[in-house]
Design a protein around this motif. Structure first.
Motif, PDB file in Angstrom:
ATOM      1  N   GLU A 108      65.984  69.026  13.011  1.00 42.35           N
ATOM      2  CA  GLU A 108      64.993  68.006  13.343  1.00 42.35           C
ATOM      3  C   GLU A 108      63.594  68.433  12.863  1.00 42.35           C
ATOM      4  OE1 GLU A 108      64.941  66.701  17.413  1.00 42.35           O
ATOM      5  OE2 GLU A 108      67.136  66.652  17.490  1.00 42.35           O
TER       6      GLU A 108
ATOM      7  N   LYS B 287      62.977  70.551  10.459  1.00 41.03           N
ATOM      8  CA  LYS B 287      62.999  70.563   8.994  1.00 41.03           C
ATOM      9  C   LYS B 287      62.787  69.152   8.466  1.00 41.03           C
ATOM     10  CE  LYS B 287      65.846  71.809   5.025  1.00 41.03           C
ATOM     11  NZ  LYS B 287      67.117  72.319   4.563  1.00 41.03           N
ATOM     12  N   GLN B 288      63.458  68.201   9.049  1.00 39.50           N
ATOM     13  CA  GLN B 288      63.326  66.821   8.612  1.00 39.50           C
ATOM     14  C   GLN B 288      61.898  66.322   8.863  1.00 39.50           C
ATOM     15  OE1 GLN B 288      65.951  64.120  10.599  1.00 39.50           O
ATOM     16  NE2 GLN B 288      65.606  62.467   9.132  1.00 39.50           N
ATOM     17  N   ALA B 289      61.345  66.635  10.019  1.00 37.04           N
ATOM     18  CA  ALA B 289      59.975  66.226  10.329  1.00 37.04           C
ATOM     19  C   ALA B 289      58.984  66.866   9.365  1.00 37.04           C
ATOM     20  CB  ALA B 289      59.635  66.598  11.763  1.00 37.04           C
ATOM     21  N   TYR B 290      59.213  68.114   9.035  1.00 35.93           N
ATOM     22  CA  TYR B 290      58.318  68.823   8.110  1.00 35.93           C
ATOM     23  C   TYR B 290      58.384  68.220   6.713  1.00 35.93           C
ATOM     24  CZ  TYR B 290      56.369  72.573   5.249  1.00 35.93           C
ATOM     25  OH  TYR B 290      55.639  73.284   4.354  1.00 35.93           O
ATOM     26  N   GLU B 291      59.584  67.936   6.258  1.00 32.16           N
ATOM     27  CA  GLU B 291      59.755  67.411   4.899  1.00 32.16           C
ATOM     28  C   GLU B 291      59.245  65.985   4.765  1.00 32.16           C
ATOM     29  OE1 GLU B 291      63.897  68.110   4.160  1.00 32.16           O
ATOM     30  OE2 GLU B 291      63.557  70.227   3.678  1.00 32.16           O
ATOM     31  N   THR B 292      59.248  65.223   5.832  1.00 32.13           N
ATOM     32  CA  THR B 292      58.755  63.845   5.762  1.00 32.13           C
ATOM     33  C   THR B 292      57.269  63.742   6.109  1.00 32.13           C
ATOM     34  OG1 THR B 292      59.439  63.432   8.044  1.00 32.13           O
ATOM     35  CG2 THR B 292      61.013  62.859   6.297  1.00 32.13           C
ATOM     36  N   MET B 293      56.674  64.836   6.493  1.00 36.60           N
ATOM     37  CA  MET B 293      55.260  64.838   6.861  1.00 36.60           C
ATOM     38  C   MET B 293      54.399  64.582   5.628  1.00 36.60           C
ATOM     39  SD  MET B 293      53.133  67.790   8.909  1.00 36.60           S
ATOM     40  CE  MET B 293      53.871  69.079   7.964  1.00 36.60           C
ATOM     41  N   LYS B 294      53.453  63.655   5.737  1.00 35.45           N
ATOM     42  CA  LYS B 294      52.543  63.320   4.642  1.00 35.45           C
ATOM     43  C   LYS B 294      51.131  63.742   5.035  1.00 35.45           C
ATOM     44  CE  LYS B 294      55.614  61.018   2.250  1.00 35.45           C
ATOM     45  NZ  LYS B 294      56.227  61.564   1.104  1.00 35.45           N
TER      46      LYS B 294
END
Length: 180
Positions: A89, A91-98
């Motif tokens: 979760e 990792k996904q939040a980090y990768e989608t962070m803009k």
């Protein structure tokens, strides 16, 4: 732990965005220390300048360290220590962070403001130099007056001001100077 890793990663990205500004600012400071060294003449001033230069160098080194590319997050090592679903979760939040991009070149704007400050400082310097000359003339005249007063006798003063001499003579005749 993952939260702190994400916060650090976000900070590193922000620092990368500011890197171009910091590099440009450091480049403009290349010869300033030599110029300042020529202007400072007192020992105390030279010590203060050395302290300032040392502090500036320390800050520049810290900024250079912060501007370096961050190490990638090792998600696999976190999965071993913490619940893999939670890590996934994050990792996904980090990768989608803009994160907002650093746009524009603020160096030109800062240089324009600095140029205005330099002009203002030069005007103040010219006014100060003029005032210094005025004060030096006033000090010289005060010194001459001090020397004149130190060497003038009462007879010289009374000869220069006959009205005062007459006033003193009349007071003496009227016994205003009698000590009882």
């Amino acid at each position: 732990m993952l939260r702190s890793a994400l916060v650090r990663a976000a900070r590193r990205v922000a620092v990368q965005q500011q890197r171009s500004y910091a590099d440009a600012a450091v480049a403009t400071q290349a010869n300033i220390w030599d110029e300042l060294g020529e202007l400072v003449t007192s020992d105390e001033g030279k010590r203060e300048l050395a302290t300032l230069r040392s502090t500036y160098t320390d800050i520049a080194q810290k900024l250079a360290k912060l501007a370096a590319d961050p190490e990638p997050i090792n998600w696999a090592s976190w999965s071993k220590e913490i619940d893999p679903k939670l890590v996934q979760e994050f990792k996904q939040a980090y990768e989608t962070m803009k994160l907002p991009k650093f746009e524009g070149n603020h160096v030109a704007e800062a240089n324009a403001q600095f140029a205005g400050l330099v002009k203002e400082a030069e005007a103040l310097e010219a006014a100060s130099r003029t005032r210094i000359v005025e004060i030096q003339k006033e000090l010289a005249s005060l010194q001459k007056e001090k020397e004149r007063i130190a060497t003038t006798t009462i007879d010289d003063e009374l000869a220069a001001d006959p009205k005062l001499a007459e006033e003193i003579d009349s007071e003496i005749q009227k016994n205003y100077f009698m000590v009882s």
